[in-house]
Design a protein around this motif. Structure first.
Motif, PDB file in Angstrom:
ATOM      1  N   CYS A  47      -4.307   5.875   2.666  1.00 44.85           N
ATOM      2  CA  CYS A  47      -4.847   5.668   3.896  1.00 44.85           C
ATOM      3  C   CYS A  47      -5.087   4.094   4.205  1.00 44.85           C
ATOM      4  O   CYS A  47      -5.522   3.728   5.229  1.00 44.85           O
ATOM      5  CB  CYS A  47      -6.329   6.228   3.998  1.00 44.85           C
ATOM      6  SG  CYS A  47      -7.598   5.794   2.835  1.00 44.85           S
ATOM      7  N   HIS A  48      -5.067   3.103   3.339  1.00 50.13           N
ATOM      8  CA  HIS A  48      -5.033   1.861   3.287  1.00 50.13           C
ATOM      9  C   HIS A  48      -6.437   1.396   3.875  1.00 50.13           C
ATOM     10  O   HIS A  48      -6.690   0.149   4.196  1.00 50.13           O
ATOM     11  CB  HIS A  48      -4.108   1.158   4.466  1.00 50.13           C
ATOM     12  CG  HIS A  48      -2.720   1.594   4.295  1.00 50.13           C
ATOM     13  ND1 HIS A  48      -1.842   1.359   3.024  1.00 50.13           N
ATOM     14  CD2 HIS A  48      -1.736   2.667   4.861  1.00 50.13           C
ATOM     15  CE1 HIS A  48      -0.676   1.945   3.112  1.00 50.13           C
ATOM     16  NE2 HIS A  48      -0.738   2.302   4.464  1.00 50.13           N
ATOM     17  N   ASN A  49      -7.406   1.991   3.450  1.00 55.02           N
ATOM     18  CA  ASN A  49      -9.159   2.091   3.753  1.00 55.02           C
ATOM     19  C   ASN A  49      -9.342   1.302   2.336  1.00 55.02           C
ATOM     20  O   ASN A  49      -8.919   1.653   1.206  1.00 55.02           O
ATOM     21  CB  ASN A  49      -9.946   2.933   4.164  1.00 55.02           C
ATOM     22  CG  ASN A  49      -9.241   2.934   5.548  1.00 55.02           C
ATOM     23  OD1 ASN A  49      -8.730   2.291   6.272  1.00 55.02           O
ATOM     24  ND2 ASN A  49      -9.039   4.454   5.958  1.00 55.02           N
ATOM     25  N   PHE A  50     -10.419   0.621   2.371  1.00 57.77           N
ATOM     26  CA  PHE A  50     -11.361   0.162   0.921  1.00 57.77           C
ATOM     27  C   PHE A  50     -11.773   1.644   0.435  1.00 57.77           C
ATOM     28  O   PHE A  50     -12.275   2.529   0.915  1.00 57.77           O
ATOM     29  CB  PHE A  50     -12.439  -0.573   1.315  1.00 57.77           C
ATOM     30  CG  PHE A  50     -12.119  -2.127   1.681  1.00 57.77           C
ATOM     31  CD1 PHE A  50     -11.656  -2.934   0.600  1.00 57.77           C
ATOM     32  CD2 PHE A  50     -12.284  -2.476   2.951  1.00 57.77           C
ATOM     33  CE1 PHE A  50     -11.161  -4.170   0.892  1.00 57.77           C
ATOM     34  CE2 PHE A  50     -12.011  -3.795   3.101  1.00 57.77           C
ATOM     35  CZ  PHE A  50     -11.472  -4.573   2.290  1.00 57.77           C
ATOM     36  N   ILE A  51     -11.316   1.573  -0.660  1.00 56.35           N
ATOM     37  CA  ILE A  51     -11.910   3.084  -1.599  1.00 56.35           C
ATOM     38  C   ILE A  51     -13.302   3.105  -1.588  1.00 56.35           C
ATOM     39  O   ILE A  51     -14.116   2.050  -2.050  1.00 56.35           O
ATOM     40  CB  ILE A  51     -11.351   3.185  -2.921  1.00 56.35           C
ATOM     41  CG1 ILE A  51      -9.707   3.248  -3.214  1.00 56.35           C
ATOM     42  CG2 ILE A  51     -11.959   4.311  -3.684  1.00 56.35           C
ATOM     43  CD1 ILE A  51      -9.148   3.095  -4.324  1.00 56.35           C
ATOM     44  N   PHE A 104       1.784   6.430 -14.098  1.00 51.40           N
ATOM     45  CA  PHE A 104       2.983   5.397 -14.082  1.00 51.40           C
ATOM     46  C   PHE A 104       3.270   4.557 -12.984  1.00 51.40           C
ATOM     47  O   PHE A 104       3.606   3.492 -13.222  1.00 51.40           O
ATOM     48  CB  PHE A 104       4.262   6.587 -14.239  1.00 51.40           C
ATOM     49  CG  PHE A 104       5.591   5.576 -14.339  1.00 51.40           C
ATOM     50  CD1 PHE A 104       6.142   5.223 -15.480  1.00 51.40           C
ATOM     51  CD2 PHE A 104       6.358   5.403 -13.103  1.00 51.40           C
ATOM     52  CE1 PHE A 104       7.281   4.763 -15.346  1.00 51.40           C
ATOM     53  CE2 PHE A 104       7.546   4.740 -13.291  1.00 51.40           C
ATOM     54  CZ  PHE A 104       8.291   4.232 -14.284  1.00 51.40           C
ATOM     55  N   TRP A 105       3.239   5.021 -11.648  1.00 51.05           N
ATOM     56  CA  TRP A 105       3.356   4.333 -10.693  1.00 51.05           C
ATOM     57  C   TRP A 105       1.951   3.495 -10.471  1.00 51.05           C
ATOM     58  O   TRP A 105       2.308   2.538  -9.388  1.00 51.05           O
ATOM     59  CB  TRP A 105       3.606   5.194  -9.334  1.00 51.05           C
ATOM     60  CG  TRP A 105       4.920   6.126  -9.453  1.00 51.05           C
ATOM     61  CD1 TRP A 105       4.785   7.386  -9.718  1.00 51.05           C
ATOM     62  CD2 TRP A 105       6.037   5.653  -9.262  1.00 51.05           C
ATOM     63  NE1 TRP A 105       6.042   8.110  -9.968  1.00 51.05           N
ATOM     64  CE2 TRP A 105       6.899   6.848  -9.591  1.00 51.05           C
ATOM     65  CE3 TRP A 105       6.784   4.479  -9.040  1.00 51.05           C
ATOM     66  CZ2 TRP A 105       8.332   6.829  -9.533  1.00 51.05           C
ATOM     67  CZ3 TRP A 105       8.188   4.360  -8.902  1.00 51.05           C
ATOM     68  CH2 TRP A 105       8.949   5.376  -9.195  1.00 51.05           C
ATOM     69  N   MET A 106       0.762   3.677 -10.949  1.00 49.39           N
ATOM     70  CA  MET A 106      -0.280   2.925 -10.882  1.00 49.39           C
ATOM     71  C   MET A 106      -0.792   2.986  -9.114  1.00 49.39           C
ATOM     72  O   MET A 106      -1.303   2.086  -8.652  1.00 49.39           O
ATOM     73  CB  MET A 106      -0.272   1.715 -11.243  1.00 49.39           C
ATOM     74  CG  MET A 106       0.106   1.458 -12.675  1.00 49.39           C
ATOM     75  SD  MET A 106      -1.069   2.458 -13.816  1.00 49.39           S
ATOM     76  CE  MET A 106      -2.591   1.785 -13.438  1.00 49.39           C
ATOM     77  N   GLN A 107      -0.519   3.878  -8.589  1.00 44.00           N
ATOM     78  CA  GLN A 107      -0.842   4.030  -7.212  1.00 44.00           C
ATOM     79  C   GLN A 107      -2.419   4.705  -7.198  1.00 44.00           C
ATOM     80  O   GLN A 107      -2.903   5.732  -7.732  1.00 44.00           O
ATOM     81  CB  GLN A 107       0.131   5.263  -6.608  1.00 44.00           C
ATOM     82  CG  GLN A 107      -0.263   5.419  -5.005  1.00 44.00           C
ATOM     83  CD  GLN A 107       0.526   6.645  -4.477  1.00 44.00           C
ATOM     84  OE1 GLN A 107       0.805   7.800  -5.148  1.00 44.00           O
ATOM     85  NE2 GLN A 107       1.152   6.668  -3.261  1.00 44.00           N
ATOM     86  N   LYS A 108      -3.298   3.494  -6.306  1.00 43.39           N
ATOM     87  CA  LYS A 108      -4.494   4.041  -6.288  1.00 43.39           C
ATOM     88  C   LYS A 108      -4.673   4.850  -5.053  1.00 43.39           C
ATOM     89  O   LYS A 108      -4.179   4.483  -4.062  1.00 43.39           O
ATOM     90  CB  LYS A 108      -5.309   2.643  -6.389  1.00 43.39           C
ATOM     91  CG  LYS A 108      -5.038   2.011  -7.669  1.00 43.39           C
ATOM     92  CD  LYS A 108      -6.111   0.765  -7.487  1.00 43.39           C
ATOM     93  CE  LYS A 108      -6.153  -0.122  -8.870  1.00 43.39           C
ATOM     94  NZ  LYS A 108      -4.679  -0.778  -9.000  1.00 43.39           N
ATOM     95  N   TYR A 109      -5.494   5.717  -5.032  1.00 47.18           N
ATOM     96  CA  TYR A 109      -5.771   6.550  -3.770  1.00 47.18           C
ATOM     97  C   TYR A 109      -7.396   7.317  -4.019  1.00 47.18           C
ATOM     98  O   TYR A 109      -7.908   7.269  -5.048  1.00 47.18           O
ATOM     99  CB  TYR A 109      -4.883   7.546  -3.670  1.00 47.18           C
ATOM    100  CG  TYR A 109      -4.646   8.701  -4.686  1.00 47.18           C
ATOM    101  CD1 TYR A 109      -5.326   9.792  -4.822  1.00 47.18           C
ATOM    102  CD2 TYR A 109      -3.620   8.394  -5.743  1.00 47.18           C
ATOM    103  CE1 TYR A 109      -4.916  10.881  -5.800  1.00 47.18           C
ATOM    104  CE2 TYR A 109      -3.192   9.077  -6.758  1.00 47.18           C
ATOM    105  CZ  TYR A 109      -3.947  10.440  -6.859  1.00 47.18           C
ATOM    106  OH  TYR A 109      -3.698  11.016  -7.808  1.00 47.18           O
TER     107      TYR A 109
END
Length: 568
Positions: free
Chosen positions: A262-266, A281-286
């Motif tokens: 969502c590109h917002n601050f977590i 693996f991808w280190m994708q934070k969400y």
């Protein structure tokens, strides 16, 4: 009685003596038991007497009797008249009381209304007074804050002046002599100077005026700048990172994690801590909420799709990102070149498959139906994406690549039934359609190893051994594809005198051309999936088999499996 005498005088009937004399002496009372009336008196009509009495009463109501001397005579009314008069008086009193009660009720209602109006006026006045007091209080608070700010500034200026005075005093003490004056000058010359301050930012001297003292140094106010935006920090609070100052907002922008979806601050959790999910693996934070709000996840690379990103929806509900779609294989005919590459890979390992085994791309439903009809095999993955068949059955295969229609959905898919005939121990290899080339190839290499084991007379193996060695071959093929996209690794030969295997690397020309950066990264991800699998059959089996191959070589490992059914 006088009224009785009057009536009797007016009557035509008379007593025998001409008048009725009823006076008698007390001593003769005993001898007079009855009055002495004449014969005429005895016929006196009672009704006439009653009428006469009523007439006399009526006259006496209007005439006040007087005696011979002109004095008023007090007459006494009968009890009946007195009762009537009292009743009339009581009625009059009751009427007057009703009138008084009505008047009193009106007065009370008016007084009550006046009280309500007075109460409303009082409440309005109190409300107005409270608002005025609140406004006055706010003014006092604003004034107090202003005074506090001015006092703080005055205190800071005083501290600065005190530091300057202290420095001057120290300089004078260091001089050790009183000030001297030049004779030719009208101004005294001082033997001391203001101690110099060097700005930590610009390394220039700070003269008179305001300066900042922080981070172990002194600064010109315009030199103390944010490391991110390079603008002066004028706030009373700032953030630090790596001994560098930041505006609080700039620090948050650079160091507070943002959601890749969502590109917002977590956001922080109830405990005030930043909590997020990250792909290993991808280190994708969400944000954790995206695991529950229906955010699409690619069925191949497992990445969550960022907000407003388009993706392909397959007919069985799987979602495929556009990067994986770029190399996806959609029908059986399109997969044949890759199938030939896998066969060549096995030939390079001296494990040629002589039989021509049909290879078909199928939908998920057809794969599940074929798995139910298969008596042999181990299927422990959450989703079966490949199958090596040994039974005769009819399978529906994808004949032609479907088209992408509106809303990124597949349309015009053409399928046909394919009858499997048992000519050897393996009737066909089925692969799930719609997967990227590298994932399709690794699944095909895995299922090809199942076929090789059955065709070469290996007994029924434990799941950890069979699935483990199949995963080793899939991992080896992925490694051959990720080295410049064209490397073929031959580790079939090994020395019996050493514990390490010798690897002969043969460079072949790539039939797919140079791999894109994403496809190379995708190959690394599929290898990571095999290496980090937590299941006992696929994960633990791979790690045991891979260690055996690295230690003893592929050929000796396969010979040991044939003899013992276990890894060496």
């Amino acid at each position: 009685m006088g009224w009785l005498t009057k009536i009797l005088k007016g009557s035509s009937r008379k007593y025998s003596d001409g008048q009725a004399n009823r006076r008698y002496n007390r001593e003769d009372r005993s001898s007079l038991d009855t009055p002495r009336y004449s014969a005429e008196g005895s016929d006196f009509d009672k009704e006439e007497i009653e009428c006469a009495i009523a007439l006399s009463l009526s006259e006496q109501e209007h005439v006040i009797p007087q005696d011979d001397k002109g004095k008023k005579v007090i007459e006494y009314k009968s009890e009946t008249e007195e009762d009537e008069d009292e009743d009339e008086d009581e009625d009059d009193d009751e009427d007057e009381e009703d009138d008084e009660e009505y008047t009193r009720a009106q007065v009370e209602a008016a007084e009550e209304e006046e009280k309500k109006l007075a109460q409303a006026q009082i409440e309005e006045e109190e409300k107005r007074r409270a608002e005025a007091e609140l406004e006055e209080l706010e003014k006092q608070l604003a004034k107090a804050r202003l005074e506090e700010e001015e006092a703080r500034r005055a205190k800071a200026q005083l501290e600065e002046d005190e530091q300057l005075a202290k420095a001057l005093q120290e300089s004078m003490n260091a001089a050790g002599s009183p000030p001297r004056y030049d004779s030719g000058s009208m101004f005294p010359s001082y033997p001391f100077s203001v101690p110099s301050r060097i700005c930590t930012g610009c390394r220039a001297e700070i003269g008179h005026g305001r300066f900042l003292s922080c981070m172990g140094g002194v600064w010109h106010p315009e030199c103390f700048c944010c490391h991110a935006c390079d603008k002066p920090i004028i706030d009373y609070e700032f953030s630090m990172s790596g001994n560098r100052p930041y505006h609080k907002l700039c620090y948050k922008e650079q160091h507070h994690p943002k959601c890749d979806v969502c590109h917002n601050f977590i956001p922080t959790n109830p405990a005030g801590l930043i909590e997020y999910r990250a792909h290993p693996f991808w280190m994708q934070k969400y944000c954790p909420s995206h695991e529950r709000d229906g955010t699409p996840r690619c069925c191949s690379c497992e990445r969550m799709e960022p907000k407003d990103t388009k993706y392909l929806i397959l007919d069985d509900g799987r979602k495929l990102c556009l990067e994986c779609l770029d190399s996806a294989i959609m029908d059986t005919h399109e997969c044949q070149p890759l199938y030939l590459e896998i066969r060549e890979f096995y030939e390079g390992l001296h494990m040629k498959v002589e039989q021509q085994i049909p290879m078909l791309l199928v939908e998920r439903s057809a794969l599940n139906e074929a798995m139910e009809g298969e008596k042999h095999g181990h299927h422990h993955l959450p989703e079966t994406r490949g199958l090596c068949l040994s039974e005769e059955q009819t399978v529906t295969t994808v004949l032609r690549r479907p088209k992408i229609g509106a809303g990124y959905k597949l349309i015009d898919m053409i399928t046909e039934p394919y009858r499997l005939v048992r000519r050897c121990e393996v009737t066909a290899i089925l692969i799930l359609y719609g997967l990227p080339r590298l994932l399709t190839g690794s699944i095909l290499a895995h299922e090809m190893m199942h076929a090789w084991l059955r065709l070469n007379g290996y007994p029924n193996l434990r799941p950890e051994v069979e699935e483990g060695i199949c995963q080793v071959l899939a991992h080896m093929w992925l490694e051959s594809e990720t080295y410049a996209g064209s490397t073929l690794i031959d580790i079939a030969s090994s020395s019996s005198s050493t514990s390490s295997s010798s690897a002969a690397v043969a460079i072949a020309s790539s039939k797919k051309g140079e791999r894109s950066d994403f496809e190379k990264k995708l190959g690394e991800f599929f290898k990571h999936q095999i290496e980090s699998d937590s299941s006992s059959a696929y994960g633990d089996g791979f790690r045991q088999g891979n260690q055996a191959v690295l230690t003893h070589g592929l050929k000796r490992t396969l010979d040991h499996i044939r003899l013992t059914g276990t890894f060496p």
